[in-house]
Design an enzyme around this catalytic site. Sequence first.
Site, PDB file in Angstrom:
ATOM      1  N   GLY A   1      35.007  32.805  38.097  1.00  0.00           N
ATOM      2  CA  GLY A   1      35.636  31.500  37.889  1.00  0.00           C
ATOM      3  C   GLY A   1      35.529  31.063  36.445  1.00  0.00           C
ATOM      4  N   ASP A   2      36.215  29.984  36.158  1.00  0.00           N
ATOM      5  CA  ASP A   2      36.161  29.372  34.819  1.00  0.00           C
ATOM      6  C   ASP A   2      35.676  27.952  35.004  1.00  0.00           C
ATOM      7  OD1 ASP A   2      37.202  31.459  33.177  1.00  0.00           O
ATOM      8  OD2 ASP A   2      39.161  31.073  34.093  1.00  0.00           O
TER       9      ASP A   2
ATOM     10  N   HIS B   1      50.212  41.264  46.929  1.00  0.00           N
ATOM     11  CA  HIS B   1      49.596  39.949  47.120  1.00  0.00           C
ATOM     12  C   HIS B   1      50.454  38.938  46.365  1.00  0.00           C
ATOM     13  CE1 HIS B   1      46.217  37.118  47.693  1.00  0.00           C
ATOM     14  NE2 HIS B   1      46.441  36.721  46.447  1.00  0.00           N
TER      15      HIS B   1
ATOM     16  N   GLU C   1      48.854  33.934  48.709  1.00  0.00           N
ATOM     17  CA  GLU C   1      47.848  33.057  48.107  1.00  0.00           C
ATOM     18  C   GLU C   1      48.391  31.635  47.978  1.00  0.00           C
ATOM     19  OE1 GLU C   1      45.563  34.653  44.827  1.00  0.00           O
ATOM     20  OE2 GLU C   1      45.721  32.728  43.784  1.00  0.00           O
TER      21      GLU C   1
ATOM     22  N   TYR D   1      42.120  43.282  36.241  1.00  0.00           N
ATOM     23  CA  TYR D   1      42.997  42.844  35.142  1.00  0.00           C
ATOM     24  C   TYR D   1      43.650  44.055  34.474  1.00  0.00           C
ATOM     25  CZ  TYR D   1      40.393  38.596  35.978  1.00  0.00           C
ATOM     26  OH  TYR D   1      39.843  37.504  36.601  1.00  0.00           O
TER      27      TYR D   1
ATOM     28  N   SER E   1      49.902  40.073  51.465  1.00  0.00           N
ATOM     29  CA  SER E   1      48.997  38.933  51.595  1.00  0.00           C
ATOM     30  C   SER E   1      49.546  37.806  50.729  1.00  0.00           C
ATOM     31  CB  SER E   1      47.565  39.310  51.202  1.00  0.00           C
ATOM     32  OG  SER E   1      47.553  39.951  49.949  1.00  0.00           O
TER      33      SER E   1
ATOM     34  N   LYS F   1      31.638  45.595  39.504  1.00  0.00           N
ATOM     35  CA  LYS F   1      31.927  44.857  40.745  1.00  0.00           C
ATOM     36  C   LYS F   1      32.083  45.828  41.911  1.00  0.00           C
ATOM     37  CE  LYS F   1      35.311  42.265  38.704  1.00  0.00           C
ATOM     38  NZ  LYS F   1      36.226  41.137  38.428  1.00  0.00           N
TER      39      LYS F   1
ATOM     40  N   ALA G   1      30.962  37.960  38.099  1.00  0.00           N
ATOM     41  CA  ALA G   1      31.359  38.160  39.499  1.00  0.00           C
ATOM     42  C   ALA G   1      30.546  39.288  40.143  1.00  0.00           C
ATOM     43  CB  ALA G   1      32.854  38.458  39.577  1.00  0.00           C
TER      44      ALA G   1
ATOM     45  N   PHE H   1      51.616  29.939  32.038  1.00  0.00           N
ATOM     46  CA  PHE H   1      50.554  30.534  32.837  1.00  0.00           C
ATOM     47  C   PHE H   1      50.219  31.938  32.341  1.00  0.00           C
ATOM     48  CE2 PHE H   1      48.841  32.707  36.622  1.00  0.00           C
ATOM     49  CZ  PHE H   1      47.674  31.956  36.725  1.00  0.00           C
TER      50      PHE H   1
ATOM     51  N   THR I   1      42.789  29.368  46.821  1.00  0.00           N
ATOM     52  CA  THR I   1      42.009  29.311  45.576  1.00  0.00           C
ATOM     53  C   THR I   1      40.964  28.202  45.655  1.00  0.00           C
ATOM     54  OG1 THR I   1      43.547  27.832  44.471  1.00  0.00           O
ATOM     55  CG2 THR I   1      43.932  30.192  44.213  1.00  0.00           C
TER      56      THR I   1
ATOM     57  N   GLN J   1      45.322  40.329  38.525  1.00  0.00           N
ATOM     58  CA  GLN J   1      45.989  39.233  37.836  1.00  0.00           C
ATOM     59  C   GLN J   1      47.480  39.544  37.823  1.00  0.00           C
ATOM     60  OE1 GLN J   1      46.505  36.282  37.120  1.00  0.00           O
ATOM     61  NE2 GLN J   1      44.614  35.990  35.937  1.00  0.00           N
TER      62      GLN J   1
HETATM   63  P1  FAD Z   1      34.133  38.738  35.920  1.00  0.00           P
HETATM   64  O1  FAD Z   1      34.526  39.969  36.639  1.00  0.00           O
HETATM   65  O2  FAD Z   1      32.719  38.322  35.949  1.00  0.00           O
HETATM   66  O3  FAD Z   1      34.606  38.919  34.397  1.00  0.00           O
HETATM   67  C1  FAD Z   1      34.603  37.809  33.517  1.00  0.00           C
HETATM   68  C2  FAD Z   1      34.531  38.294  32.072  1.00  0.00           C
HETATM   69  O4  FAD Z   1      33.231  38.786  31.814  1.00  0.00           O
HETATM   70  C3  FAD Z   1      35.480  39.453  31.759  1.00  0.00           C
HETATM   71  O5  FAD Z   1      35.915  39.289  30.430  1.00  0.00           O
HETATM   72  C4  FAD Z   1      34.610  40.682  31.880  1.00  0.00           C
HETATM   73  O6  FAD Z   1      35.073  41.755  31.076  1.00  0.00           O
HETATM   74  C5  FAD Z   1      33.268  40.147  31.392  1.00  0.00           C
HETATM   75  N1  FAD Z   1      32.118  40.806  32.008  1.00  0.00           N
HETATM   76  C6  FAD Z   1      31.884  41.004  33.323  1.00  0.00           C
HETATM   77  N2  FAD Z   1      30.708  41.612  33.518  1.00  0.00           N
HETATM   78  C7  FAD Z   1      30.147  41.784  32.291  1.00  0.00           C
HETATM   79  C8  FAD Z   1      28.916  42.319  31.833  1.00  0.00           C
HETATM   80  N3  FAD Z   1      28.007  42.814  32.661  1.00  0.00           N
HETATM   81  N4  FAD Z   1      28.685  42.305  30.485  1.00  0.00           N
HETATM   82  C9  FAD Z   1      29.581  41.789  29.621  1.00  0.00           C
HETATM   83  N5  FAD Z   1      30.791  41.266  30.024  1.00  0.00           N
HETATM   84  C10 FAD Z   1      31.049  41.259  31.330  1.00  0.00           C
HETATM   85  N6  FAD Z   1      39.691  31.192  39.171  1.00  0.00           N
HETATM   86  C11 FAD Z   1      39.253  30.106  39.850  1.00  0.00           C
HETATM   87  O7  FAD Z   1      38.595  29.241  39.247  1.00  0.00           O
HETATM   88  N7  FAD Z   1      39.526  29.925  41.173  1.00  0.00           N
HETATM   89  C12 FAD Z   1      40.206  30.849  41.895  1.00  0.00           C
HETATM   90  O8  FAD Z   1      40.414  30.674  43.092  1.00  0.00           O
HETATM   91  C13 FAD Z   1      40.671  32.029  41.225  1.00  0.00           C
HETATM   92  N8  FAD Z   1      41.321  33.017  41.890  1.00  0.00           N
HETATM   93  C14 FAD Z   1      41.676  34.177  41.234  1.00  0.00           C
HETATM   94  C15 FAD Z   1      42.261  35.211  41.969  1.00  0.00           C
HETATM   95  C16 FAD Z   1      42.618  36.401  41.343  1.00  0.00           C
HETATM   96  C17 FAD Z   1      43.241  37.515  42.160  1.00  0.00           C
HETATM   97  C18 FAD Z   1      42.414  36.546  39.936  1.00  0.00           C
HETATM   98  C19 FAD Z   1      42.835  37.805  39.249  1.00  0.00           C
HETATM   99  C20 FAD Z   1      41.833  35.531  39.215  1.00  0.00           C
HETATM  100  C21 FAD Z   1      41.437  34.337  39.846  1.00  0.00           C
HETATM  101  N9  FAD Z   1      40.799  33.288  39.158  1.00  0.00           N
HETATM  102  C22 FAD Z   1      40.392  32.159  39.835  1.00  0.00           C
HETATM  103  C23 FAD Z   1      40.585  33.389  37.708  1.00  0.00           C
HETATM  104  C24 FAD Z   1      39.170  33.932  37.395  1.00  0.00           C
HETATM  105  O9  FAD Z   1      38.194  33.055  37.890  1.00  0.00           O
HETATM  106  C25 FAD Z   1      39.072  34.045  35.883  1.00  0.00           C
HETATM  107  O10 FAD Z   1      39.908  35.060  35.417  1.00  0.00           O
HETATM  108  C26 FAD Z   1      37.648  34.195  35.370  1.00  0.00           C
HETATM  109  O11 FAD Z   1      37.674  33.971  33.951  1.00  0.00           O
HETATM  110  C27 FAD Z   1      37.050  35.571  35.576  1.00  0.00           C
HETATM  111  O12 FAD Z   1      36.669  35.769  36.879  1.00  0.00           O
HETATM  112  P2  FAD Z   1      36.230  37.256  37.357  1.00  0.00           P
HETATM  113  O13 FAD Z   1      35.797  37.122  38.754  1.00  0.00           O
HETATM  114  O14 FAD Z   1      37.292  38.220  37.037  1.00  0.00           O
HETATM  115  O15 FAD Z   1      34.969  37.473  36.390  1.00  0.00           O
END
Ligand code: FAD
Length: 281
Positions: free
Chosen positions: A101-102, A263, A11, A142, A9, A162, A120, A213, A42, A173
């Site tokens: 997201g961030d 990917h 990106e 991760y 796949s 998740k 997420a 990065f 993205t 990642q």
């Molecule tokens: P989560 O899974 O919610 O995790 C975020 C943080 O919160 C982690 O440290 C986790 O350990 C912690 N956490 C989760 N659940 C809990 C809980 N219940 N209690 C306490 N802590 C918790 N970013 C963008 O803005 N746009 C994109 O298109 C994009 N694409 C990406 C694609 C991939 C394949 C990857 C790996 C990353 C991508 N990112 C993107 C980056 C991502 O948005 C960031 O890494 C973001 O900080 C975390 O997103 P997540 O979905 O992993 O979050």
Amino acid sequence: MSKTLPPISLEFFPPKTPDGVAKLAAVRRQLYVLKPQFCSVTYGAGGSTQDGSFAAVRAILEEGCEAAPHFSCIGASRESIRATLAQFREHGIRRIVALRGDLPSGYGGGSSGVGEFRYASDLVAFIRAESGSHFHIEVAAYPEMHPQARSPQADLQAYVAKVRAGADSAITQMFFNADAYFRFVDEAHAVGATIPVVPGIMPITNAGGIIRFADSCGADIPRWIRLRLQGFGEDGESIRAFGLDVISRLCEQLRAGGAPGLHFYTMNQSAATLDLVRRLG
Ligand code: FAD
């Protein structure tokens, strides 16, 4: 070559200019020879690139390839997410990369800025509750720990949340240590999270860019790789040749160990991904 290549796949990120849109269309045409299972695009959390992202997704669908929008929930409301899901359905989208997201720095959306979804896993649960099994939901994984996590164990629990919320598969990642990937998969399996985890592969084409990065997203660049990249200075040809060796070797290890797909983070370029896949046979 011991095993056939697993599904691929690709990106992309949304271009910001009409010229960028045309260039990306040309890049996609070159990359379609790889017959990707899907192409993802993205999405800027907080609204920065969302229109461009959806336009690129529509273009991919029109080209006859499955398109997977990345979709982040930070700063969003249930209503806005419901509306976006309806839009995805209308356009025939069946796969979503669901993320927290961030927030862009300085973003002030919602009362706290975070919105109605904290993690997420909340987004995955919401998509499942709203849309049943309509969407194939991808989530982020991760192998070397998300940089904001308290510990690898806490991050694994966040990943498992998740999966329990309804994710179908995961994309990692970027990483350079195959052992970190296999360890992550083993630990996830040991606690019952057995969905496919597809490694995210970042081709190396530029030393400064990849180091910055990797540092920002918490990916470890082994010292021997970092030192060699720095040693090449401005010699782009040597950086690309070295990068091709290192990343094709990583892909070989992943393939031999049974990774369910690859990917590629294409960075909207075709040459490095094409070279890698050719090298892999
Ligand atoms: P989560 O899974 O919610 O995790 C975020 C943080 O919160 C982690 O440290 C986790 O350990 C912690 N956490 C989760 N659940 C809990 C809980 N219940 N209690 C306490 N802590 C918790 N970013 C963008 O803005 N746009 C994109 O298109 C994009 N694409 C990406 C694609 C991939 C394949 C990857 C790996 C990353 C991508 N990112 C993107 C980056 C991502 O948005 C960031 O890494 C973001 O900080 C975390 O997103 P997540 O979905 O992993 O979050």
